[in-house]
Design an enzyme around this catalytic site. Sequence first.
Site, mmCIF file in Angstrom:
data_model
loop_
_atom_site.group_PDB
_atom_site.id
_atom_site.type_symbol
_atom_site.label_atom_id
_atom_site.label_comp_id
_atom_site.label_asym_id
_atom_site.label_seq_id
_atom_site.Cartn_x
_atom_site.Cartn_y
_atom_site.Cartn_z
ATOM 1 N N ARG A 15 0.749 -1.138 0.042
ATOM 2 C CA ARG A 15 0.081 0.017 -0.199
ATOM 3 C C ARG A 15 0.761 1.210 -0.084
ATOM 4 O O ARG A 15 2.142 1.173 0.192
ATOM 5 C CB ARG A 15 -0.798 0.190 1.233
ATOM 6 C CG ARG A 15 -1.848 -0.988 1.234
ATOM 7 C CD ARG A 15 -2.792 -1.217 2.578
ATOM 8 N NE ARG A 15 -1.948 -1.857 3.484
ATOM 9 C CZ ARG A 15 -2.341 -1.922 4.858
ATOM 10 N NH1 ARG A 15 -3.309 -1.708 5.337
ATOM 11 N NH2 ARG A 15 -1.634 -2.496 5.830
ATOM 12 N N LYS A 75 1.930 1.672 7.384
ATOM 13 C CA LYS A 75 2.605 1.051 8.595
ATOM 14 C C LYS A 75 3.496 1.650 9.345
ATOM 15 O O LYS A 75 3.972 2.768 9.060
ATOM 16 C CB LYS A 75 3.014 -0.418 8.176
ATOM 17 C CG LYS A 75 1.977 -1.374 7.524
ATOM 18 C CD LYS A 75 0.771 -1.528 8.515
ATOM 19 C CE LYS A 75 1.139 -2.659 9.484
ATOM 20 N NZ LYS A 75 0.161 -2.808 10.674
ATOM 21 N N TYR A 94 -0.456 3.931 10.931
ATOM 22 C CA TYR A 94 -0.827 2.925 11.882
ATOM 23 C C TYR A 94 0.457 2.597 12.669
ATOM 24 O O TYR A 94 1.484 2.380 12.244
ATOM 25 C CB TYR A 94 -1.303 1.669 11.415
ATOM 26 C CG TYR A 94 -2.625 1.704 10.815
ATOM 27 C CD1 TYR A 94 -3.851 1.748 11.269
ATOM 28 C CD2 TYR A 94 -2.871 1.616 9.234
ATOM 29 C CE1 TYR A 94 -5.163 1.973 10.592
ATOM 30 C CE2 TYR A 94 -3.970 1.551 8.459
ATOM 31 C CZ TYR A 94 -5.067 1.674 9.394
ATOM 32 O OH TYR A 94 -6.409 1.846 8.556
ATOM 33 N N HIS A 96 0.262 0.981 16.242
ATOM 34 C CA HIS A 96 -0.297 -0.136 17.264
ATOM 35 C C HIS A 96 1.204 -0.412 18.163
ATOM 36 O O HIS A 96 1.767 -1.473 18.262
ATOM 37 C CB HIS A 96 -0.156 -1.779 16.298
ATOM 38 C CG HIS A 96 -1.322 -1.419 15.580
ATOM 39 N ND1 HIS A 96 -2.620 -1.311 15.746
ATOM 40 C CD2 HIS A 96 -1.384 -1.325 13.841
ATOM 41 C CE1 HIS A 96 -3.531 -1.534 14.809
ATOM 42 N NE2 HIS A 96 -2.482 -1.309 13.704
ATOM 43 N N GLU A 118 -5.160 4.159 14.324
ATOM 44 C CA GLU A 118 -5.904 3.183 15.162
ATOM 45 C C GLU A 118 -6.663 3.666 16.258
ATOM 46 O O GLU A 118 -7.455 3.040 17.038
ATOM 47 C CB GLU A 118 -5.293 1.941 15.527
ATOM 48 C CG GLU A 118 -4.331 2.123 16.487
ATOM 49 C CD GLU A 118 -2.868 2.290 16.199
ATOM 50 O OE1 GLU A 118 -1.689 2.312 16.845
ATOM 51 O OE2 GLU A 118 -2.371 2.822 14.811
ATOM 52 N N ARG A 203 -24.897 -5.552 20.728
ATOM 53 C CA ARG A 203 -24.331 -5.788 19.782
ATOM 54 C C ARG A 203 -24.811 -7.113 19.044
ATOM 55 O O ARG A 203 -25.064 -7.345 17.675
ATOM 56 C CB ARG A 203 -22.755 -6.027 19.638
ATOM 57 C CG ARG A 203 -22.189 -6.054 18.383
ATOM 58 C CD ARG A 203 -22.339 -4.979 17.584
ATOM 59 N NE ARG A 203 -21.584 -5.169 16.346
ATOM 60 C CZ ARG A 203 -21.850 -4.403 15.221
ATOM 61 N NH1 ARG A 203 -22.610 -3.385 15.239
ATOM 62 N NH2 ARG A 203 -21.209 -4.644 14.065
ATOM 63 N N VAL A 239 -10.846 -9.494 17.577
ATOM 64 C CA VAL A 239 -11.247 -8.931 18.777
ATOM 65 C C VAL A 239 -10.257 -7.562 18.839
ATOM 66 O O VAL A 239 -8.920 -7.637 18.575
ATOM 67 C CB VAL A 239 -10.653 -9.841 19.976
ATOM 68 C CG1 VAL A 239 -10.769 -8.985 21.359
ATOM 69 C CG2 VAL A 239 -11.589 -10.728 20.141
ATOM 70 N N VAL A 267 -6.928 -11.657 12.975
ATOM 71 C CA VAL A 267 -6.782 -10.172 12.476
ATOM 72 C C VAL A 267 -6.301 -9.452 13.499
ATOM 73 O O VAL A 267 -5.953 -8.353 13.193
ATOM 74 C CB VAL A 267 -8.012 -10.051 12.109
ATOM 75 C CG1 VAL A 267 -7.865 -8.542 11.312
ATOM 76 C CG2 VAL A 267 -8.624 -10.993 11.155
ATOM 77 N N ASP A 270 -1.903 -7.769 15.005
ATOM 78 C CA ASP A 270 -0.883 -6.372 15.021
ATOM 79 C C ASP A 270 -1.216 -5.708 16.226
ATOM 80 O O ASP A 270 -0.519 -4.807 16.654
ATOM 81 C CB ASP A 270 -1.221 -5.589 13.993
ATOM 82 C CG ASP A 270 -2.602 -5.172 13.619
ATOM 83 O OD1 ASP A 270 -3.418 -5.513 14.343
ATOM 84 O OD2 ASP A 270 -2.861 -4.603 12.600
ATOM 85 N N VAL A 298 -0.789 -12.990 9.410
ATOM 86 C CA VAL A 298 -0.136 -11.704 8.552
ATOM 87 C C VAL A 298 -0.843 -10.661 9.428
ATOM 88 O O VAL A 298 -1.916 -10.147 9.445
ATOM 89 C CB VAL A 298 -0.693 -11.761 6.986
ATOM 90 C CG1 VAL A 298 -0.010 -10.662 6.507
ATOM 91 C CG2 VAL A 298 0.213 -13.188 6.374
#
Length: 372
Positions: A15, A75, A94, A96, A118, A203, A239, A267, A270, A298
Amino acid sequence: MIIGVPKEIKNNENRVALTPAGVAEFKKNGHLVYVQKGAGENSGLSDEEYTAAGAEIVPTIEAVYDIAEMIIKVKEPIASEYPLIKKDQLLFTYFHFASCEPLTHAMIEQKAVCLAYETVEKSDRSLPLLVPMSEVAGRMAIQEGAKYLEKPMKGKGILLGGVPGVPPAKVLVLGGGIVGTQAAKMAAGFGARVVIMDVSLPRLRHLADIMPANVTTVMSNHYNIREAIAEADLIVGAVLIPGAKAPHLITRDMLKLMHPGTVVVDVAVDQGGCIETCTPTTHENPTFIIDDIVHYCVANMPGAVPYTSTLALTNATLPYALQLANKGWKKACAENEELKKGLNVANGKVVYEGVAQAWGLPFENVDSVLQN
């Protein structure tokens, strides 16, 4: 303001943080944009398109960091980039931080201003800069999970949607947010039998209303998770706790409850991952096997579909980036609570509580940094 767009150098990150359309918007607002040569190639965006939009093309990543007041990335910086970052340089990407202690310490030492996509948060607690990539990652989780269920990939050899006379696969989705919702919808579209879990009853009511008949909602707790993983063929970890490490909902000892060849796609990796045995992998080597369970972990899943991801990301980040450029980061954050919540590290201080707690670091109230 002088904006810099470096080429992403994290493994198989295809990206780019800004499209030519984004460059044109910055130019319209009177800013200068410097783009590293080839930064957009893997997203199908040529240097000529950036030049036509008003960007200056520079040959190296060092040149971008050297000239820019604000760096826009996709990233987090990797170790080779740390020395390039200057004091008071604004980085919008991002990060993290709660899953990477060396990065946290490096940004503190460089005295950079780190505004994390994020943790930009709206008043309704939604995360507008995570949403587009979460949508991509949720859908990709099923796409990749279906592939790794194939026997040559060491999976069970199950077709996700089954065929007439043969039942479809069972998919468990942990988390009913954006990622989980998109994963459940995608899996349901394939024809799988889907269970989606969340800790929020409101939810779950919402999901029950909008999901097709082959999706079942279940309250997330330790007992229900242990029951569900014993039956699941594909498990998606979806989550998120904003700015903090994800909790381990599946521990190492729970793997023995699963059938050999079960696939887990985390997912949340990260942010530390919600499956204890998951550690970040790359598109080059996406999987590993522990106790006969295939782990796909990944950390930059949307990087595999860069054209879609780049356009979706820029659509979301550009309005915020323009505010930062037009007003400067202090004024922009003081006037916009959403941006203020994006500040994680500034002037050598941690100003986001979740990051400070993750690594036992001193926490500075963000307002004190904005007032100095």
